[in-house]
Design an enzyme around this catalytic site. Structure first.
Site, mmCIF file in Angstrom:
data_model
loop_
_atom_site.group_PDB
_atom_site.id
_atom_site.type_symbol
_atom_site.label_atom_id
_atom_site.label_comp_id
_atom_site.label_asym_id
_atom_site.label_seq_id
_atom_site.Cartn_x
_atom_site.Cartn_y
_atom_site.Cartn_z
ATOM 1 N N GLU A 109 -4.558 -8.997 -0.397
ATOM 2 C CA GLU A 109 -5.561 -8.777 0.840
ATOM 3 C C GLU A 109 -7.152 -8.455 0.444
ATOM 4 O OE1 GLU A 109 -4.425 -5.265 3.389
ATOM 5 O OE2 GLU A 109 -2.373 -5.898 3.036
ATOM 6 N N GLU A 131 0.780 -1.216 0.048
ATOM 7 C CA GLU A 131 0.057 0.026 0.092
ATOM 8 C C GLU A 131 0.672 1.433 -0.008
ATOM 9 O OE1 GLU A 131 -3.237 -0.078 2.666
ATOM 10 O OE2 GLU A 131 -3.976 -1.924 1.829
HETATM 11 O O1 AHR Z 1 -5.172 -6.202 6.990
HETATM 12 C C1 AHR Z 1 -5.144 -5.081 7.468
HETATM 13 C C2 AHR Z 1 -4.477 -3.652 6.970
HETATM 14 O O2 AHR Z 1 -5.297 -3.612 5.599
HETATM 15 C C3 AHR Z 1 -3.182 -3.922 6.337
HETATM 16 O O3 AHR Z 1 -2.208 -3.910 7.052
HETATM 17 C C4 AHR Z 1 -2.913 -2.968 5.090
HETATM 18 O O4 AHR Z 1 -2.268 -3.357 4.199
HETATM 19 C C5 AHR Z 1 -4.568 -2.799 4.784
HETATM 20 O O5 AHR Z 1 -4.924 -1.431 4.660
#
Ligand code: AHR
Length: 520
Positions: free
Chosen positions: A316, A194
């Site tokens: 994710e 991110e």
């Molecule tokens: O999964 C939780 C968080 O969500 C992670 O650390 C981040 O990459 C995303 O914003």
């Protein structure tokens, strides 16, 4: 409600003006089968966040909780049963503040740090590179290590790769001093996470150059070929994908995508357990919108990479609700109901369709954080409804995807919480199918309707199959969950509602049910 025919594996082909009905039809299209579902679609994610690592996976050798070399025995067994193919670590946002040298050597000498992203908890670094990579070996899964681009140096990144994977040299010598003679096999590395947000608040134009620079010094040692993954978009940031593909595609093997089923990033995200029928249907709609998101990013990737060399890695995904009342703020601990199980099933169905581009997906996260597989409290462990979906679905790992055409009732649902007027056409039945190497055909069906049962007729398209067995996950109430007091409320049971005769399969599904069938 209306009835539509959808191609699962291709585009929408027709809209049929049929009357509302409680029956659905599925037709397998084995002649269109061309993709393998990579097992990495069933990937997991473990971040130094709340009690995911500490308490969830790791308790240390001295703990009274039964453990093997510090890893909880109950969790180890549950994860082995799940057939975890790949595990992403150490973050997430944590990765861009993590300095790997703090997590090696004698534990008593390891420095402590503040976990700034996640509640300011003090991290003692007792779980580091050795503990993670040895866990992957115990589980028989591929490690996926996220490198620190946000606050780390190129040298630090380069040396971490060397430490983990080189046979010889200064970093290998240090590793050997720390008790590990042979290098580990590490295939997947993420170069930043991110990077548009917690990973450095960068513009894609800047990050693209930084990515190119950092990845240059991540070397493949002694036949350990690295698969390098660039930080990608959150949801619909198509500009990010455009810039990354334009400027850095030749330096990457994969580009990530994060997609959460979440009701906005500010204010309340809604309770994990206390929700209305309307909230539930909204969730299904938001979850299924991942398909459109994947298509939009894929269109851009196709323009720059028509041969599909660069993979899209959904590293994710999952539900994100308000934290459970009474838990530590910033630890993202949430309960998991049958609603979450449907999000798992529907999302996996979508990933199966796009494996020409998607080569990995990692649900967030493996224990005690967001849409967890496992919840722990001291010496107790609970398997969540989402865990059971992953378990019922793991037969699809590395199997040949069988596209299918689905004809079922649709319902118009609110698309976005709090945004008036946006509607979504939600199919009440979802289906996915695959053929395993031994010839067994697996069909997974979800009746997302809260009230109505569904009689599903499956046309097997000439596949010679003689027997059917199955498992079902269902509930009395969509908010049903497993707790430490009642751990077995939501659990798969043997399913007897499928009958096979003359090339047709008839499946009687109760409302709110997920059925996994095996045909031989
Ligand atoms: O999964 C939780 C968080 O969500 C992670 O650390 C981040 O990459 C995303 O914003």
């Amino acid at each position: 409600m209306n009835v539509r025919r959808l191609m699962f594996g291709a585009a929408v082909v027709a809209v049929l003006p049929l009357a509302a009905q409680k029956e659905s039809q599925v037709r397998l299209l084995p002649e269109q089968a061309s993709q393998i579902i990579p097992k990495e679609i069933y990937g997991q994610f473990a971040e130094h966040l709340g009690t995911c690592i500490y308490g969830g996976l790791w308790v240390g050798e001295e703990s009274a909780i039964p453990n093997t070399d510090g890893y909880r025995n109950d969790v180890l067994q549950a994860l082995k049963d799940l057939k975890v193919p790949v595990l992403r670590w150490p973050g997430g946002c944590f990765a861009d503040e993590y300095h790997w040298r703090d997590g090696i050597g004698p534990r008593e000498d390891r420095p402590r740090m503040v976990n700034n992203n996640w509640g300011g908890t003090v991290e003692d670094n007792s779980f580091g590179t050795h503990e993670f990579l040895n866990l992957c070996e115990l589980l028989g899964c591929e490690p996926y290590v996220s490198m620190n681009v946000g606050s780390g140096t190129v040298q630090e990144t380069a040396q971490w790769v060397e430490y983990m994977t080189a046979e010889d040299g200064p970093m290998a010598k240090l590793r050997k001093q720390n008790g590990r003679e042979k290098p580990w096999r590490v295939k997947y590395i993420g170069v930043g996470n991110e990077s548009w947000g917690c990973g450095g608040n960068m513009r894609p134009e800047y990050y693209a150059d930084l990515y190119r620079r950092y990845q240059t010094y991540c070397r493949s040692y002694n036949g350990n070929r690295l698969f390098k993954i660039a930080s990608g978009s959150g949801e619909y940031d198509l500009h990010w994908t455009e810039v990354m593909m334009d400027r850095a595609r030749n330096q990457m093997d994969g580009l990530s995508l994060h997609y959460y089923t979440v009701a906005g990033w500010s204010g309340s995200k809604g309770s994990a357990t206390d929700f209305t029928d309307e909230d539930y249907y909204w969730t299904m709609g938001k979850c299924l919108d991942i398909e459109n998101c994947i298509r939009e990013h894929s269109k851009i990737m196709d323009k720059y990479d028509p041969k599909k060399r660069v993979a899209l890695m959904v590293d994710e995904w999952g539900t994100w609700w308000d934290e459970e009342p009474g838990t530590v703020r910033g630890h993202l601990y949430q309960q998991n109901t049958m609603r979450d199980a449907f999000v798992a099933a529907l999302s996996l169905n979508v990933f199966h369709k796009y494996t020409d581009r998607i080569k990995m997906a990692n649900i967030a996260q493996i224990a005690n954080v967001l849409q967890s597989m496992i919840l722990t409290k001291e010496d107790k462990m609970v398997l969540t409804p989402s865990y059971y979906v992953f378990q019922m679905y793991n037969v699809h790992q590395d199997a040949t995807y069988l596209p299918a055409e689905v004809q079922c009732e649709h319902k118009m649902v609110r698309a976005q919480m709090g945004r008036d007027g946006e509607q979504r056409d939600l199919p009440m039945l979802a289906a996915t199918a695959s053929k395993a190497k031994d010839g067994a055909v697996h069909i997974s069906l979800s009746n997302v309707d809260l009230k109505e049962s569904n009689e599903v007729t499956v046309d097997l398209a000439g596949l010679e199959l003689k027997t059917v067995t199955g498992q079902m996950l269902t509930v009395k109430d969509i908010a049903d969950k497993n707790t430490f007091e009642q751990p077995d409320v939501v659990k798969p049971v043997a399913f007897k509602g499928a009958k096979l005769s003359k090339g047709k399969l008839v499946v009687k599904m109760p409302p709110m049910s997920i059925v996994a069938l095996e045909l031989k």
